[in-house]
Design an enzyme around this catalytic site. Sequence first.
Site, PDB file in Angstrom:
ATOM      1  N   LYS A  35       0.894  -1.110  -0.160  1.00 47.20           N
ATOM      2  CA  LYS A  35      -0.073   0.151   0.118  1.00 47.20           C
ATOM      3  C   LYS A  35       0.666   1.304  -0.044  1.00 47.20           C
ATOM      4  O   LYS A  35       2.117   1.109   0.312  1.00 47.20           O
ATOM      5  CB  LYS A  35      -0.914  -0.094   1.347  1.00 47.20           C
ATOM      6  CG  LYS A  35      -0.222   0.007   2.454  1.00 47.20           C
ATOM      7  CD  LYS A  35      -0.800  -0.443   3.794  1.00 47.20           C
ATOM      8  CE  LYS A  35      -0.047  -0.117   5.050  1.00 47.20           C
ATOM      9  NZ  LYS A  35      -0.612  -0.742   6.002  1.00 47.20           N
ATOM     10  N   TYR A 260      16.323  30.272   5.381  1.00 45.60           N
ATOM     11  CA  TYR A 260      15.043  30.982   5.711  1.00 45.60           C
ATOM     12  C   TYR A 260      15.086  31.040   7.050  1.00 45.60           C
ATOM     13  O   TYR A 260      15.288  30.044   7.761  1.00 45.60           O
ATOM     14  CB  TYR A 260      13.818  30.357   5.166  1.00 45.60           C
ATOM     15  CG  TYR A 260      13.403  30.342   3.669  1.00 45.60           C
ATOM     16  CD1 TYR A 260      13.445  31.488   3.029  1.00 45.60           C
ATOM     17  CD2 TYR A 260      13.259  29.195   2.874  1.00 45.60           C
ATOM     18  CE1 TYR A 260      12.861  31.448   1.652  1.00 45.60           C
ATOM     19  CE2 TYR A 260      13.166  29.311   1.625  1.00 45.60           C
ATOM     20  CZ  TYR A 260      13.040  30.429   0.967  1.00 45.60           C
ATOM     21  OH  TYR A 260      12.854  30.595  -0.374  1.00 45.60           O
TER      22      TYR A 260
HETATM   23  C1  LIG Z   1      -0.075  -1.395   6.985  1.00 40.98           C
HETATM   24  C2  LIG Z   1      -0.758  -2.679   7.583  1.00 40.98           C
HETATM   25  C3  LIG Z   1       0.213  -3.902   8.123  1.00 40.98           C
HETATM   26  C4  LIG Z   1       1.551  -3.567   8.162  1.00 40.98           C
HETATM   27  O1  LIG Z   1       2.223  -3.182   9.144  1.00 40.98           O
HETATM   28  P1  LIG Z   1       3.846  -3.110   9.526  1.00 40.98           P
HETATM   29  O2  LIG Z   1       3.882  -2.337  10.597  1.00 40.98           O
HETATM   30  O3  LIG Z   1       4.227  -2.005   8.410  1.00 40.98           O
HETATM   31  O4  LIG Z   1       4.296  -4.192   9.235  1.00 40.98           O
HETATM   32  C5  LIG Z   1      -0.497  -5.025   8.474  1.00 40.98           C
HETATM   33  N1  LIG Z   1      -1.822  -5.222   8.498  1.00 40.98           N
HETATM   34  C6  LIG Z   1      -2.707  -4.087   8.130  1.00 40.98           C
HETATM   35  C7  LIG Z   1      -4.016  -4.306   8.411  1.00 40.98           C
HETATM   36  C8  LIG Z   1      -2.021  -2.903   7.743  1.00 40.98           C
HETATM   37  O5  LIG Z   1      -3.003  -1.807   7.349  1.00 40.98           O
END
Ligand SMILES: *Cc1c(COP(=O)(O)O)cnc(C)c1O
Length: 363
Positions: A35, A260
């Site tokens: 994702k 800045y």
């Molecule tokens: C993003 C996500 C994960 C992965 O989490 P990490 O801490 O990056 O391993 C697992 N399960 C769900 C439902 C998620 O949204």
Amino acid sequence: MSFAASAVIHRDHLRHNLGVVRAARPGARVMAMVKANAYGHGLVEVARALSGADSLAVARPEEAEALRAAGVDTDIVLLEGVFDAPGMATADALGCELVVHTPEQIALLAAHRADARFTVWLKVDSGMNRLGFPVAALNDAERALRDLPQVAELRLMSHYASADAGDGEQLAEQRKRLASRLARFEGAVSLANSPAALRAEALGDDAPPASDWIRPGVALYGVSPFAGVDAESLGLKPVMDFETRLIAVRDLVAGDRVGYGGRYTAKGPMRLGIAAAGYGDGYPRRMPDGTPVLVDGQGASIAGRVSMDMLGIDVTQVPNAHVGSTVRLWGAGLPAETVAQACDTIAYELVTRVSERVTRIYL
Ligand SMILES: *Cc1c(COP(=O)(O)O)cnc(C)c1O
């Protein structure tokens, strides 16, 4: 290499990290989290490099569309499911697995063509209060889904809120809430994110149930999910080197102010490098003076407020620093976890926010 910022992505490290996670949970299948543009690493390229994963998971149907359009045929899970009939049609056309976490989603599924066949992940909220049916509502939701012809296979998913926390208190609470219910569920179960999957290795704690499927995200990218435990000690290799170059080097005298707002003031004679990266590339503007960077592999630090396209670096201790010197903002030798601490965030956020204009170079 150009003088603009680039993110070098080590595909061999992705595959290595997948092996590390697998070894931590022998026998479990791996749903690899891609994702958010694969945590900033590039959705399609990462998905291809992780062809050894058992499935891929994304947050939005558009991400699944991009994967299929690129010819990726691994199973894809929509982590938040879909929210309207067109979304359902898209998920169907792409052959996605669906997470179902609301009564509305059960109704959408029921209204969809009766000869569709989905793998459905029934999401149960075990105490995070984000997505999922409360444990008390699970029986009804499960019964409703098992009655639907559109549900070819029903699986269960829950998410831990604090698997990375040392004390394990909330984790124990969530486990307790799930334990008896899981024993009665007929079908595959998925509980563990990266910290839950690696907890035994990292903290010497007992491993919380990972069940049939683990869902690693950040660990695949070579980032430690635990504060105070470095990725290297977990056997993980950083996948992203976020780099740019110096485009100017100048000499300052005591009292000269940098950038800045003149936030940084030279305490004495110093050399200042200007690097071609800024918040427009995803390097946070709020990075304080003193944040570490590597210039031609040597330690240096941020001086002055980060601009949109540039940032200042005190290179006094890197006498050979010159226009064209390589600047590593994080990656090998400088974990994103360390940099994240300097600005009070987590490495997840840093890598995910590397912006679109940054060229990803896949090795
Ligand atoms: C993003 C996500 C994960 C992965 O989490 P990490 O801490 O990056 O391993 C697992 N399960 C769900 C439902 C998620 O949204």
